[in-house]
Write a protein that holds these residues in place. Sequence first.
Motif, PDB file in Angstrom:
ATOM      1  N   UNK A   1       0.797  -1.219   0.000  1.00 31.88           N
ATOM      2  CA  UNK A   1       0.000   0.000   0.000  1.00 31.88           C
ATOM      3  C   UNK A   1       0.835   1.277   0.000  1.00 31.88           C
ATOM      4  N   UNK A   2       2.128   1.146   0.107  1.00 35.61           N
ATOM      5  CA  UNK A   2       3.023   2.308   0.196  1.00 35.61           C
ATOM      6  C   UNK A   2       3.601   2.626  -1.176  1.00 35.61           C
ATOM      7  N   UNK A   3       3.619   3.906  -1.508  1.00 33.97           N
ATOM      8  CA  UNK A   3       4.188   4.352  -2.771  1.00 33.97           C
ATOM      9  C   UNK A   3       4.973   5.638  -2.591  1.00 33.97           C
ATOM     10  N   UNK A   4       5.431   6.244  -3.680  1.00 32.99           N
ATOM     11  CA  UNK A   4       6.324   7.404  -3.591  1.00 32.99           C
ATOM     12  C   UNK A   4       5.664   8.692  -3.124  1.00 32.99           C
ATOM     13  N   UNK A   5       4.323   8.782  -3.204  1.00 34.08           N
ATOM     14  CA  UNK A   5       3.650   9.997  -2.738  1.00 34.08           C
ATOM     15  C   UNK A   5       4.174  11.238  -3.429  1.00 34.08           C
ATOM     16  N   UNK A   6       4.724  12.159  -2.659  1.00 35.33           N
ATOM     17  CA  UNK A   6       5.227  13.416  -3.222  1.00 35.33           C
ATOM     18  C   UNK A   6       6.579  13.273  -3.897  1.00 35.33           C
ATOM     19  N   UNK A   7       7.122  12.053  -3.913  1.00 38.59           N
ATOM     20  CA  UNK A   7       8.374  11.854  -4.622  1.00 38.59           C
ATOM     21  C   UNK A   7       9.477  11.193  -3.832  1.00 38.59           C
ATOM     22  N   UNK A   8       9.160  10.554  -2.691  1.00 40.68           N
ATOM     23  CA  UNK A   8      10.213   9.878  -1.937  1.00 40.68           C
ATOM     24  C   UNK A   8      10.616   8.589  -2.646  1.00 40.68           C
ATOM     25  N   UNK A   9      11.848   8.215  -2.459  1.00 40.32           N
ATOM     26  CA  UNK A   9      12.310   6.921  -2.942  1.00 40.32           C
ATOM     27  C   UNK A   9      13.388   6.429  -1.985  1.00 40.32           C
ATOM     28  N   UNK A  10      13.888   5.237  -2.193  1.00 44.98           N
ATOM     29  CA  UNK A  10      14.974   4.730  -1.372  1.00 44.98           C
ATOM     30  C   UNK A  10      14.651   4.746   0.104  1.00 44.98           C
ATOM     31  N   UNK A  11      15.459   5.473   0.867  1.00 46.27           N
ATOM     32  CA  UNK A  11      15.316   5.497   2.320  1.00 46.27           C
ATOM     33  C   UNK A  11      13.971   6.076   2.746  1.00 46.27           C
ATOM     34  N   UNK A  12      13.491   7.081   2.026  1.00 46.00           N
ATOM     35  CA  UNK A  12      12.192   7.674   2.364  1.00 46.00           C
ATOM     36  C   UNK A  12      11.062   6.686   2.200  1.00 46.00           C
ATOM     37  N   UNK A  13      11.110   5.908   1.144  1.00 43.65           N
ATOM     38  CA  UNK A  13      10.082   4.898   0.914  1.00 43.65           C
ATOM     39  C   UNK A  13      10.121   3.829   2.003  1.00 43.65           C
ATOM     40  N   UNK A  14      11.311   3.475   2.432  1.00 41.03           N
ATOM     41  CA  UNK A  14      11.430   2.496   3.517  1.00 41.03           C
ATOM     42  C   UNK A  14      10.891   3.057   4.819  1.00 41.03           C
ATOM     43  N   UNK A  15      11.109   4.337   5.075  1.00 41.46           N
ATOM     44  CA  UNK A  15      10.534   4.953   6.280  1.00 41.46           C
ATOM     45  C   UNK A  15       9.010   4.929   6.233  1.00 41.46           C
ATOM     46  N   UNK A  16       8.444   5.161   5.051  1.00 42.88           N
ATOM     47  CA  UNK A  16       6.986   5.075   4.913  1.00 42.88           C
ATOM     48  C   UNK A  16       6.495   3.668   5.208  1.00 42.88           C
ATOM     49  N   UNK A  17       7.170   2.687   4.637  1.00 43.22           N
ATOM     50  CA  UNK A  17       6.754   1.299   4.857  1.00 43.22           C
ATOM     51  C   UNK A  17       6.806   0.947   6.342  1.00 43.22           C
ATOM     52  N   UNK A  18       7.880   1.324   6.996  1.00 43.82           N
ATOM     53  CA  UNK A  18       8.005   1.031   8.416  1.00 43.82           C
ATOM     54  C   UNK A  18       6.929   1.740   9.235  1.00 43.82           C
ATOM     55  N   UNK A  19       6.626   2.987   8.872  1.00 44.41           N
ATOM     56  CA  UNK A  19       5.602   3.734   9.595  1.00 44.41           C
ATOM     57  C   UNK A  19       4.239   3.059   9.463  1.00 44.41           C
ATOM     58  N   UNK A  20       3.896   2.650   8.251  1.00 46.07           N
ATOM     59  CA  UNK A  20       2.607   1.967   8.055  1.00 46.07           C
ATOM     60  C   UNK A  20       2.587   0.646   8.808  1.00 46.07           C
ATOM     61  N   UNK A  21       3.683  -0.082   8.761  1.00 46.45           N
ATOM     62  CA  UNK A  21       3.761  -1.369   9.464  1.00 46.45           C
ATOM     63  C   UNK A  21       3.563  -1.180  10.965  1.00 46.45           C
ATOM     64  N   UNK A  22       4.208  -0.178  11.533  1.00 44.96           N
ATOM     65  CA  UNK A  22       4.057   0.090  12.969  1.00 44.96           C
ATOM     66  C   UNK A  22       2.632   0.518  13.302  1.00 44.96           C
ATOM     67  N   UNK A  23       2.056   1.353  12.454  1.00 49.64           N
ATOM     68  CA  UNK A  23       0.676   1.802  12.698  1.00 49.64           C
ATOM     69  C   UNK A  23      -0.294   0.627  12.671  1.00 49.64           C
ATOM     70  N   UNK A  24      -0.128  -0.252  11.701  1.00 49.02           N
ATOM     71  CA  UNK A  24      -1.035  -1.394  11.571  1.00 49.02           C
ATOM     72  C   UNK A  24      -0.851  -2.368  12.727  1.00 49.02           C
ATOM     73  N   UNK A  25       0.354  -2.489  13.242  1.00 48.51           N
ATOM     74  CA  UNK A  25       0.596  -3.401  14.362  1.00 48.51           C
ATOM     75  C   UNK A  25      -0.163  -2.975  15.614  1.00 48.51           C
ATOM     76  N   UNK A  26      -0.575  -1.706  15.665  1.00 49.19           N
ATOM     77  CA  UNK A  26      -1.314  -1.200  16.815  1.00 49.19           C
ATOM     78  C   UNK A  26      -2.814  -1.491  16.727  1.00 49.19           C
ATOM     79  N   UNK A  27      -3.295  -1.915  15.574  1.00 50.32           N
ATOM     80  CA  UNK A  27      -4.738  -2.054  15.396  1.00 50.32           C
ATOM     81  C   UNK A  27      -5.337  -3.203  16.196  1.00 50.32           C
ATOM     82  N   UNK A  28      -4.705  -4.358  16.155  1.00 45.22           N
ATOM     83  CA  UNK A  28      -5.266  -5.512  16.846  1.00 45.22           C
ATOM     84  C   UNK A  28      -6.662  -5.831  16.350  1.00 45.22           C
TER      85      UNK A  28
END
Length: 343
Positions: free
Chosen positions: A189-216
């Motif tokens: 579900x994660x993509x470049x958005x405003x133009x991130x790539x590489x490390x920025x894209x990985x930060x997005x992926x990690x952020x979404x993963x952490x957010x979803x882990x809180x849902x239960x």
Amino acid sequence: MSLSPSALPFDDIRNLVRAMPGPDEAAVEAVRARDRQLTKPAGSLGRLEELAEWLAAWSGNPVPKVTRPLVAIFATNHGVAARGVSAFPAEVTRQMVENFAAGGAAINQICAANDLGLKIFDLALDMPTPCITEEDALDEANCAATMAYGMEAIAGGTDLLCLGEMGIANTTVAAAVLNGLFGGAAADWVGPGTGVDGAGLERKRQAVELAISRLGSAAADPLEVLRKVGGREIAAMAGAILAARLQRTPVIVDGFVATAAAAVLYRMDESALDHCLFGHVSAEPAHRRALGRMGKTALLDLGMRLGEGTGAALAAGLVKAAAQVHAGMATFATAGVSEKSAD
């Protein structure tokens, strides 16, 4: 804007979803009957004919028209922006809202070209929601209040509502909402958005993963997904879509973030978006996936990923044209044109 606790709890929202009206079949049949008499071969205008029927179904007008179209942009800020998930800093949200007001953005030009009204709604820009990797974006009272605010946004009257948004980091938030609603991996579900790539894209992926882990167990409730990992603009757009249905106002949904708002209602009731047209498919890769999960086909595919309601506004020009063609064309009888010979 003050986001005070609302008298509209989630149970009342659920009741409103259950109370949604269906299409006006008599108006649709009236459009089809007139279409058979228009000076053209049957079906020759393709999807424009379907758009006229869609307008009739959800406006209840047997001769559909668009005279008061409105593009509504909901703007807010997100705490998750501090994690470096966007190519732009959070202050750009406020700066772009000021640009909208000054008439300098892309959406202003598209609205001018298509004679569309434009309203910007500031959703507490100076109070970003908490970072969704650590805390819920909203509590139930504030989420419901923001949905109610979105419902009230169309109170001034419109016969075609186009939804857009502005908010740095909101493609991260939208990805979290869609991941929570439809499952799969964060990377889906994660993509470049405003133009991130590489490390920025990985930060997005990690952020979404952490957010979803809180849902239960909250992942089973679309409104809980919205309040925990969503944002104010997503809640407000969901409220606006619901209000439009109750008021028989057709809606054009913009891109990836607006689609996340629509998806909340879809997961509550798969018929909840029948009055909605998806204006375009974004270049954000997961937008096409989200549309597919809901069985929706966008009207336009122009490689756009700007937001601001730009795709919805472009689609509104086609919807206006469809209404004008249907209402303004002569019939075979009035034009004195010979009809197709019987076989």
